[in-house]
Scaffold this active site. Structure first.
Site, PDB file in Angstrom:
ATOM      1  N   GLU A 156       0.842  -1.192   0.000  1.00  0.00           N
ATOM      2  CA  GLU A 156       0.000   0.000   0.000  1.00  0.00           C
ATOM      3  C   GLU A 156       0.874   1.239   0.000  1.00  0.00           C
ATOM      4  OE1 GLU A 156      -4.098  -1.209   2.053  1.00  0.00           O
ATOM      5  OE2 GLU A 156      -2.490  -1.020   3.519  1.00  0.00           O
ATOM      6  N   CYS A 186       3.411   8.704   1.022  1.00  0.00           N
ATOM      7  CA  CYS A 186       3.963   7.792   2.012  1.00  0.00           C
ATOM      8  C   CYS A 186       4.093   6.445   1.311  1.00  0.00           C
ATOM      9  CB  CYS A 186       3.010   7.719   3.199  1.00  0.00           C
ATOM     10  SG  CYS A 186       3.476   6.488   4.411  1.00  0.00           S
ATOM     11  N   CYS A 226       7.283  -6.702   6.622  1.00  0.00           N
ATOM     12  CA  CYS A 226       8.434  -6.238   7.403  1.00  0.00           C
ATOM     13  C   CYS A 226       8.736  -7.327   8.419  1.00  0.00           C
ATOM     14  CB  CYS A 226       8.103  -4.941   8.136  1.00  0.00           C
ATOM     15  SG  CYS A 226       9.465  -4.301   9.152  1.00  0.00           S
ATOM     16  N   CYS A 228       7.525  -4.982  15.237  1.00  0.00           N
ATOM     17  CA  CYS A 228       7.126  -4.055  16.297  1.00  0.00           C
ATOM     18  C   CYS A 228       5.691  -4.390  16.711  1.00  0.00           C
ATOM     19  CB  CYS A 228       7.209  -2.605  15.820  1.00  0.00           C
ATOM     20  SG  CYS A 228       8.841  -2.167  15.236  1.00  0.00           S
ATOM     21  N   CYS A 251       2.444  -2.484  15.280  1.00  0.00           N
ATOM     22  CA  CYS A 251       2.365  -2.186  13.844  1.00  0.00           C
ATOM     23  C   CYS A 251       1.730  -3.337  13.061  1.00  0.00           C
ATOM     24  CB  CYS A 251       3.770  -1.904  13.334  1.00  0.00           C
ATOM     25  SG  CYS A 251       3.879  -1.743  11.549  1.00  0.00           S
ATOM     26  N   HIS A 273       9.850   5.879  20.130  1.00  0.00           N
ATOM     27  CA  HIS A 273       8.668   5.311  20.791  1.00  0.00           C
ATOM     28  C   HIS A 273       8.817   4.943  22.263  1.00  0.00           C
ATOM     29  CE1 HIS A 273       7.312   5.483  16.778  1.00  0.00           C
ATOM     30  NE2 HIS A 273       7.562   4.253  16.398  1.00  0.00           N
ATOM     31  N   CYS A 313      -0.475   5.796   9.863  1.00  0.00           N
ATOM     32  CA  CYS A 313       0.771   5.113  10.193  1.00  0.00           C
ATOM     33  C   CYS A 313       0.506   3.795  10.896  1.00  0.00           C
ATOM     34  CB  CYS A 313       1.588   5.934  11.176  1.00  0.00           C
ATOM     35  SG  CYS A 313       2.231   7.419  10.509  1.00  0.00           S
TER      36      CYS A 313
END
Ligand code: SAH
Ligand code: SF4
Length: 338
Positions: free
Chosen positions: A90, A103, A110, A114, A117, A214, A330
């Site tokens: 995306e 973006c 990935c 995390c 996410c 974070h 995000c």
């Protein structure tokens, strides 16, 4: 057969020469592809028919298929692309009063995992090539009939783990013969892959380095970002200081506020201490729901956190939320099963 989008300018010149074609054709091809948004060699009418045919025999000019496009109430547009091998990613186009920003994704999935996410939870498939990265920008420009002036590598994937392809894509983005995007309008966001930061310091490029922090302590950061075990904060901060010593420019820190986890005044103090030797902007990000164990910090508390950082001289800002009604914010991007 190689996709023409996978070459930077110099590589294309060399490749053309290798194919016994004139090097200067690279300028014409770049002009057609990146400025005139051509999608086939056939339309490149200032090249002879014979040359166009030869190019089509030797190269591909392929783009991912646009599977879906959803527009949010706030004008944010989310695109789902499908590449030749069936992989999907995306990208998101964001509209601000003064600019249009893209973006984009650097990997299919990935593998850094995390906890907050959605991309991290959908697993890792493969790296994108530079052409596949660039095609997201070209595709969005074509679809929206608008020019993209800002690019952030904040879609799916960890750009520093696909370093060479990301750098090649950036060389084409900033090339005046191609997309001509200014270097400081491109941000690479990393979860803290230190050897990538070290390499970036030595590139003849001046993009914005954005680090997803974070949490202000190793204890907390390791709980939400497994990469922190490989590159703990002391190592990460050192790499950022060295990066800044070389480049001299501000870096950005991303800090998602999680209710009751990293949003106390104690956390704010530790954060201030952590970044005190670094010229930086701190972006406070409202957590977007990804069905994790976390909750968003209430707005009033987020404001207090922001004010506290500011009162200690930090450039802090709560980042405006965009596209959450279409799961385009995000951390909400994931590989779709079609
Ligand atoms: N892998 C890179 C870039 C892609 S993620 C990185 O981690 O920096 C882009 C940004 O979205 C990062 O700052 C990431 O931490 C943030 N993000 C991930 N999940 C999120 C969520 N659920 N809510 C808000 N931001 C999130
Ligand atoms: Fe990967 Fe970035 Fe998501 Fe972490 S936040 S899992 S590094 S995409």
């Amino acid at each position: 057969m190689e996709n023409i989008l996978d070459y930077d300018y110099k590589e294309l010149q060399t490749k053309l020469e290798h194919e016994r074609l004139e090097r200067y054709r690279a300028t014409q091809i770049f002009d057609w592809v990146y400025k005139k948004k051509a999608t086939s060699f056939a339309v490149m009418t200032n090249l002879s028919k014979k040359l166009r045919e030869e190019l089509s025999r030797k190269f591909k000019l392929t783009f991912p298929e646009l599977v879906t496009k959803v527009t949010s109430k706030d004008g944010t547009v989310k695109f789902l692309w499908k590449y030749e091998d069936g992989s999907t990613v995306e990208s998101v186009l964001l509209r601000y009063p003064d600019r249009i920003s893209a973006c984009i994704s650097s990997q299919v999935g990935c593998n850094l995992g995390c906890k907050f996410c959605a991309t991290g939870r959908s697993g890792f498939v493969r790296n994108l090539t530079s052409g596949e990265i660039l095609a997201q920008i070209l595709g969005m420009e074509r679809s929206e009939k608008e020019r993209i002036g800002n690019v952030v590598f904040m879609g799916m994937g960890e750009p520093m783990l696909n370093y060479d392809e990301v750098m090649r894509a950036i060389r084409v983005m900033v090339d005046p013969k191609a997309l001509k995007i200014s270097q400081r309008r491109i941000s690479i966001s990393t979860a803290g892959v230190v050897d990538g930061i070290e390499k970036l310091a030595n590139e003849p490029l001046d993009v914005v380095l954005s680090v997803s922090l974070h949490a202000p302590t190793d204890e907390k950061r390791s709980k939400i970002m497994p990469i922190n075990q490989k590159y703990p904060l002391s190592v990460l901060m050192n790499a950022i200081k060295n990066y800044q010593a070389v480049k001299g420019k501000r870096v950005t820190f991303e800090y998602i506020l999680f209710d009751g986890f990293n949003d106390s005044m104690e956390d704010a103090k530790k954060l201030i201490e952590l970044v005190k030797d670094i010229k930086c902007n701190v972006n406070l990000i409202p957590y977007n729901d990804t069905q994790s164990e976390f909750k968003r910090t209430p707005p009033r508390k987020a404001k207090e956190f922001e004010e506290f950082l500011k009162s200690h001289g930090l450039e802090a800002v709560i980042r405006a939320e965009k596209g959450s009604d279409i799961d385009a914010a995000c951390g909400q991007l994931r590989r779709r099963t079609l």
